[in-house]
Design a protein around this motif. Structure first.
Motif, PDB file in Angstrom:
ATOM      1  N   LYS A 181       0.896  -1.116  -0.077  1.00 20.22           N
ATOM      2  CA  LYS A 181      -0.031   0.000  -0.183  1.00 20.22           C
ATOM      3  C   LYS A 181       0.999   1.306   0.108  1.00 20.22           C
ATOM      4  CE  LYS A 181      -3.491   2.365   2.931  1.00 20.22           C
ATOM      5  NZ  LYS A 181      -4.084   2.231   4.145  1.00 20.22           N
ATOM      6  N   ALA A 182       2.009   1.229   0.850  1.00 22.56           N
ATOM      7  CA  ALA A 182       2.785   2.313   0.882  1.00 22.56           C
ATOM      8  C   ALA A 182       3.641   2.586  -0.541  1.00 22.56           C
ATOM      9  CB  ALA A 182       4.042   2.074   1.934  1.00 22.56           C
ATOM     10  N   VAL A 183       3.885   1.246  -1.235  1.00 20.63           N
ATOM     11  CA  VAL A 183       4.565   1.653  -2.362  1.00 20.63           C
ATOM     12  C   VAL A 183       3.467   2.510  -3.327  1.00 20.63           C
ATOM     13  CG1 VAL A 183       5.453   0.253  -4.434  1.00 20.63           C
ATOM     14  CG2 VAL A 183       6.277  -0.484  -2.114  1.00 20.63           C
ATOM     15  N   TYR A 184       2.217   1.736  -3.441  1.00 23.68           N
ATOM     16  CA  TYR A 184       1.070   2.557  -4.291  1.00 23.68           C
ATOM     17  C   TYR A 184       1.184   4.058  -4.020  1.00 23.68           C
ATOM     18  CZ  TYR A 184      -3.345   3.366  -6.263  1.00 23.68           C
ATOM     19  OH  TYR A 184      -4.304   4.030  -6.920  1.00 23.68           O
ATOM     20  N   TYR A 185       0.874   4.287  -2.753  1.00 21.01           N
ATOM     21  CA  TYR A 185       0.790   5.882  -2.369  1.00 21.01           C
ATOM     22  C   TYR A 185       1.914   6.530  -3.039  1.00 21.01           C
ATOM     23  CZ  TYR A 185      -3.679   5.642   0.103  1.00 21.01           C
ATOM     24  OH  TYR A 185      -4.887   5.351   0.185  1.00 21.01           O
ATOM     25  N   GLN A 186       2.941   6.042  -2.916  1.00 21.91           N
ATOM     26  CA  GLN A 186       4.312   6.661  -3.401  1.00 21.91           C
ATOM     27  C   GLN A 186       4.253   7.006  -4.833  1.00 21.91           C
ATOM     28  OE1 GLN A 186       7.633   4.553  -2.152  1.00 21.91           O
ATOM     29  NE2 GLN A 186       8.939   5.966  -1.852  1.00 21.91           N
ATOM     30  N   MET A 187       3.592   5.940  -5.602  1.00 23.15           N
ATOM     31  CA  MET A 187       3.534   5.987  -7.097  1.00 23.15           C
ATOM     32  C   MET A 187       2.459   7.043  -7.214  1.00 23.15           C
ATOM     33  SD  MET A 187       3.562   2.095  -8.235  1.00 23.15           S
ATOM     34  CE  MET A 187       2.841   2.460  -9.741  1.00 23.15           C
ATOM     35  N   VAL A 188       1.488   7.116  -6.345  1.00 22.52           N
ATOM     36  CA  VAL A 188       0.345   8.191  -6.642  1.00 22.52           C
ATOM     37  C   VAL A 188       0.904   9.451  -6.367  1.00 22.52           C
ATOM     38  CG1 VAL A 188      -1.832   8.778  -5.769  1.00 22.52           C
ATOM     39  CG2 VAL A 188      -1.603   6.398  -6.079  1.00 22.52           C
ATOM     40  N   ASP A 189       1.640   9.836  -5.256  1.00 20.02           N
ATOM     41  CA  ASP A 189       2.218  10.932  -4.815  1.00 20.02           C
ATOM     42  C   ASP A 189       3.380  11.458  -6.050  1.00 20.02           C
ATOM     43  OD1 ASP A 189       1.048  11.325  -2.489  1.00 20.02           O
ATOM     44  OD2 ASP A 189       2.664  10.714  -1.433  1.00 20.02           O
ATOM     45  N   GLU A 190       3.863  10.609  -6.737  1.00 22.39           N
ATOM     46  CA  GLU A 190       4.809  10.588  -7.986  1.00 22.39           C
ATOM     47  C   GLU A 190       4.079  11.282  -8.964  1.00 22.39           C
ATOM     48  OE1 GLU A 190       8.906  10.806  -8.678  1.00 22.39           O
ATOM     49  OE2 GLU A 190       8.091   9.924  -7.039  1.00 22.39           O
ATOM     50  N   ALA A 191       2.981  10.624  -9.336  1.00 25.45           N
ATOM     51  CA  ALA A 191       2.133  10.858 -10.369  1.00 25.45           C
ATOM     52  C   ALA A 191       1.342  12.267 -10.257  1.00 25.45           C
ATOM     53  CB  ALA A 191       1.065   9.782 -10.747  1.00 25.45           C
ATOM     54  N   LYS A 192       0.898  12.527  -9.302  1.00 23.42           N
ATOM     55  CA  LYS A 192       0.390  13.717  -8.571  1.00 23.42           C
ATOM     56  C   LYS A 192       1.575  14.974  -8.940  1.00 23.42           C
ATOM     57  CE  LYS A 192      -1.911  14.322  -4.964  1.00 23.42           C
ATOM     58  NZ  LYS A 192      -2.299  14.124  -3.531  1.00 23.42           N
ATOM     59  N   ARG A 193       2.699  14.657  -8.698  1.00 19.59           N
ATOM     60  CA  ARG A 193       3.917  15.854  -8.577  1.00 19.59           C
ATOM     61  C   ARG A 193       3.832  16.119 -10.112  1.00 19.59           C
ATOM     62  NH1 ARG A 193       8.081  13.780  -6.164  1.00 19.59           N
ATOM     63  NH2 ARG A 193       6.709  12.896  -4.526  1.00 19.59           N
ATOM     64  N   SER A 213     -11.774   6.309  -3.079  1.00 17.49           N
ATOM     65  CA  SER A 213     -10.856   5.028  -2.529  1.00 17.49           C
ATOM     66  C   SER A 213      -9.738   4.460  -3.220  1.00 17.49           C
ATOM     67  CB  SER A 213     -12.205   3.824  -2.937  1.00 17.49           C
ATOM     68  OG  SER A 213     -11.400   2.636  -2.659  1.00 17.49           O
ATOM     69  N   PRO A 214      -8.567   4.806  -2.067  1.00 18.71           N
ATOM     70  CA  PRO A 214      -7.119   4.865  -2.662  1.00 18.71           C
ATOM     71  C   PRO A 214      -6.963   3.436  -3.532  1.00 18.71           C
ATOM     72  CG  PRO A 214      -7.128   4.483  -0.568  1.00 18.71           C
ATOM     73  CD  PRO A 214      -8.662   4.903  -0.688  1.00 18.71           C
ATOM     74  N   ALA A 215      -7.263   2.211  -3.018  1.00 22.49           N
ATOM     75  CA  ALA A 215      -7.217   1.124  -3.605  1.00 22.49           C
ATOM     76  C   ALA A 215      -5.679   0.605  -3.839  1.00 22.49           C
ATOM     77  CB  ALA A 215      -7.880   1.036  -4.947  1.00 22.49           C
ATOM     78  N   SER A 216      -5.481  -0.803  -4.136  1.00 20.25           N
ATOM     79  CA  SER A 216      -4.067  -0.994  -4.304  1.00 20.25           C
ATOM     80  C   SER A 216      -4.200  -2.295  -4.823  1.00 20.25           C
ATOM     81  CB  SER A 216      -3.021  -0.537  -3.198  1.00 20.25           C
ATOM     82  OG  SER A 216      -3.396  -1.605  -2.167  1.00 20.25           O
ATOM     83  N   THR A 217      -4.071  -3.129  -3.814  1.00 15.56           N
ATOM     84  CA  THR A 217      -4.100  -4.612  -4.141  1.00 15.56           C
ATOM     85  C   THR A 217      -5.384  -5.243  -4.305  1.00 15.56           C
ATOM     86  OG1 THR A 217      -4.603  -5.134  -1.726  1.00 15.56           O
ATOM     87  CG2 THR A 217      -2.115  -4.622  -2.107  1.00 15.56           C
ATOM     88  N   ASN A 218      -6.405  -4.564  -4.287  1.00 16.62           N
ATOM     89  CA  ASN A 218      -7.670  -5.046  -4.589  1.00 16.62           C
ATOM     90  C   ASN A 218      -8.251  -4.193  -5.771  1.00 16.62           C
ATOM     91  OD1 ASN A 218     -10.397  -5.784  -4.481  1.00 16.62           O
ATOM     92  ND2 ASN A 218     -10.849  -4.756  -2.590  1.00 16.62           N
ATOM     93  N   PRO A 219      -8.249  -4.808  -7.035  1.00 14.22           N
ATOM     94  CA  PRO A 219      -8.753  -4.151  -8.215  1.00 14.22           C
ATOM     95  C   PRO A 219     -10.207  -3.821  -8.082  1.00 14.22           C
ATOM     96  CG  PRO A 219      -7.939  -6.401  -8.611  1.00 14.22           C
ATOM     97  CD  PRO A 219      -7.962  -6.059  -7.228  1.00 14.22           C
ATOM     98  N   ALA A 220     -10.975  -4.417  -7.214  1.00  6.98           N
ATOM     99  CA  ALA A 220     -12.497  -4.075  -7.104  1.00  6.98           C
ATOM    100  C   ALA A 220     -12.657  -2.553  -6.684  1.00  6.98           C
ATOM    101  CB  ALA A 220     -13.193  -4.965  -6.363  1.00  6.98           C
ATOM    102  N   ARG A 221     -11.496  -2.341  -5.660  1.00  6.85           N
ATOM    103  CA  ARG A 221     -11.902  -1.143  -5.057  1.00  6.85           C
ATOM    104  C   ARG A 221     -11.422   0.023  -5.989  1.00  6.85           C
ATOM    105  NH1 ARG A 221     -15.938  -1.520  -2.097  1.00  6.85           N
ATOM    106  NH2 ARG A 221     -15.388   0.817  -1.241  1.00  6.85           N
ATOM    107  N   VAL A 222     -10.501  -0.445  -6.888  1.00  7.68           N
ATOM    108  CA  VAL A 222     -10.129   0.665  -7.662  1.00  7.68           C
ATOM    109  C   VAL A 222     -10.963   1.176  -8.705  1.00  7.68           C
ATOM    110  CG1 VAL A 222      -8.245   1.021  -9.541  1.00  7.68           C
ATOM    111  CG2 VAL A 222      -7.742  -0.473  -7.824  1.00  7.68           C
ATOM    112  N   ASP A 223     -11.764   0.573  -9.079  1.00  6.40           N
ATOM    113  CA  ASP A 223     -13.056   0.616  -9.972  1.00  6.40           C
ATOM    114  C   ASP A 223     -13.888   1.837  -9.254  1.00  6.40           C
ATOM    115  OD1 ASP A 223     -11.925  -1.057 -11.767  1.00  6.40           O
ATOM    116  OD2 ASP A 223     -13.328  -2.752 -11.016  1.00  6.40           O
ATOM    117  N   GLY A 224     -13.893   1.402  -7.802  1.00  7.36           N
ATOM    118  CA  GLY A 224     -14.972   2.446  -7.193  1.00  7.36           C
ATOM    119  C   GLY A 224     -14.328   3.808  -7.088  1.00  7.36           C
TER     120      GLY A 224
END
Lengths: 390, 390
Positions: A181-193, A213-224
């Motif tokens: 999850k931390a890795v994912y958030y890092q990527m999101v931050d990077e992309a935002k910047r 919904s931040p989602a990460s390991t769970n694709p179902a929540r990514v759709d949401g």
């Protein structure tokens, strides 16, 4: 579908329509002010557990079906921990507006799979709204003959201390999910910047990334709640660690162990399920039985994947096995006379013995040093407010 | 005292230390994986209710002691609604950091007063943490002889429809509290504006006013988060409306009515407690019994204070009585042969009769017009997600 579309009674009808009670003890289930049960020949066991979003689960890495399964299993596990048979369950949910009818159907499908596995009838509950997040409260009811019930207070000096399965894996699974999850958030931050720097239109709505919904390991929540900025495909790295995930997300109540003990004619003198960690549960048994214990580090069952993950995270694997929670294995004591019988039981390990109260609770390490066991519990919030009392 | 100071097991010990089970059916209470109950000669009734802060209660106008009382009573009421006797209760709480040990003691003191009133044992539960607000989940267990249980589905054509007490007062109490809260907030806003205009130091911390416990009618909560701006003393105006407040804040389960019916030899054919409003509950009984009903507006029991308050708020008092919830009075049907007997029972009113299903659910107004009853429920959120199913 929005829940508002179905309306209050429509929702309940949809979730409970095809629930048919199977147990003889279930006389009336969903649909009245109370459920009606009948237990003329046995004692009734009652346990209850509350799970709060953000405290007990994180929907960025557990989907609602697994959550339903786990919510049911942790309650069923408490009935087994008394040497009982689970029979009925009531399910209360408080849901915020972001949940759909399909979300609740997912939750119920997991819940019902867990109930079906152990023959448990869903007999009632309460579905209401919450301003923030999801709250789950489940009460499980079971039965046992009076003479079969195993309390925490029955351990006696010289009894053997046993655990089922292996320990620490569920906690390591949580660490793994947190890491990804931390890795994912890092990527999101990077992309935002990058997105802000480039002035792309997506950058006008950065709040989506935080608020959705931040989602990460769970694709179902990514759709949401797919973020408005352009995030590179994220593939969490779970290879070789599938067992840890399974232990964290697909909790199993050890009714199979209860069954094997019965078949072998073994009746534990004290028993609990390990929800908060081995140390903590041992202390409950010792305190309530007025005894001490002596546990051997080298005997504590630990899976290979648990050891590897602990190594990767630079953590002491024994500490994880002692204090990591959510394993839902059984911890129990048996008379020393059952020594031979217990060694025949598959997936049960002898980890020490019960001593006089004055000797305290002792861990003997691999290099023969002795330490007093201390309960730390699995949850960082536990010292403040996470506490279960039945 | 901060909850962290006591630690998880210290808190539970403190809240449950002197709880002594009184019922013969309670074999083991707080302290193990499950409570153990024994019901060899009767059916076991189980009901559960979840109350969420902001949805079901507002701590600006209900103190924790009343909340504990009410949380227990609404569950006890469900046992009476099956014509049963309440015996045990499990209590799960999820609490955020703003709550202290003393807060929880207040909650428990109200809870225990309600339990003591009806002889109910607290046998377990779960105390855990929440990120936001307070969540309460209670399961109540009771007993009844099989032949005494009254379901919702037993109403028959020509049966008389009865209610206990009076209706609409709890809803009017809520309106009153909401009105005084609005007045208070207006004063706070006013004070803030003046404070900002004057440039007083207090104005540097306006967030305290919004973020802190706003409080109003409940001085205990004012202490917990007193605003940084200078607010004039606020005296809510409840004079002449004490009964409405009492009905909203100090809910009573009508076990006394159950007792009187028994003494009079009356066994209702169908029964419910009125939690969501008379219309809604009548529809449940009619739907499940496959009957219709005919209710007379002029027979619906309404207290004088309810009528005055409705007048003040420009609301139709009958609508309030039909759709206002939280009265927790009993709605039941009896065979027409009990007509004379039922008229002898204090505090029970005959409001109509059961008809053939094809005639629908009809309200006959004071001027002899007929309307079809529609359930609106008390909670503005109810059409979306507030729904109880056992």
């Amino acid at each position: 579908m929005e829940i508002a579309k179905l309306g209050e009674f429509g929702l309940i009808d949809r979730l409970t329509a095809d629930i048919k009670p199977n147990n003889e003890s279930t006389k009336y289930g969903v649909g009245d002010d109370c459920a009606v049960l009948h237990y003329p020949d046995s004692e009734v066991l009652v346990t209850t557990d509350m799970l709060m979003e953000g405290v007990h689960f994180d929907l960025t890495y557990i989907d609602l079906q697994h959550l339903g399964w786990k919510s049911a299993m942790v309650n069923i596990s408490d009935i087994f921990a008394m040497n009982g048979t689970p029979r009925q369950m009531t399910v209360s949910l408080a849901i915020s507006k972001r949940f759909t009818v399909e979300d609740l159907e997912q939750f119920y499908s997991g819940l019902r799979m867990a109930c079906d596995k152990w023959g448990v009838d869903i007999v009632g509950g309460d579905t209401t709204s919450s301003y923030t997040g999801l709250a789950i409260s489940i009460t499980c009811i079971g039965e046992a003959r009076k003479e079969d019930i195993v309390y925490r207070n029955g351990a006696r000096e010289t009894d053997l201390v046993c655990v089922s399965g292996d320990l620490g894996a569920a906690y390591m699974g949580l660490q793994l999910l947190e890491r990804e999850k931390a890795v994912y958030y890092q990527m999101v931050d990077e992309a935002k910047r990058k997105s802000v720097a480039g002035g792309s239109p997506a950058s006008t709505n950065p709040s989506r990334v935080d608020g959705g919904s931040p989602a990460s390991t769970n694709p179902a929540r990514v759709d949401g709640g797919s973020p408005a900025v352009n995030i590179p495909d994220f593939q969490p790295d779970f290879s070789g660690k599938e067992y840890l995930l399974q232990r964290q997300l697909k909790t199993e109540a050890r009714g199979d162990i209860i069954q094997r003990l019965r078949e072998a004619g073994i009746r534990p003198t004290a028993m609990m399920d390990i929800s908060d960690g081995l140390s903590s549960e041992l202390m409950h048994i010792c305190k309530q039985s007025h005894v001490g214990c002596r546990i051997f580090e080298k005997q504590i069952p630990i899976d290979y994947q648990t050891a590897v993950m602990a190594e990767e995270l630079n953590m002491n694997v024994t500490t994880c096995a002692l204090n990591g929670g959510e394993d839902y294995e059984l911890l129990f004591t048996v008379p020393i006379g059952d020594h031979a019988k217990i060694q025949e039981i598959d997936d049960v390990r002898l980890i020490g013995h019960i001593t006089h109260e004055s000797l305290g609770q002792v861990l003997v390490t691999r290099d023969d040093q002795e330490f007093e066991l201390k309960a730390q519990g699995w949850n960082p919030l536990s010292s403040e407010s996470n506490a279960k009392h039945a």
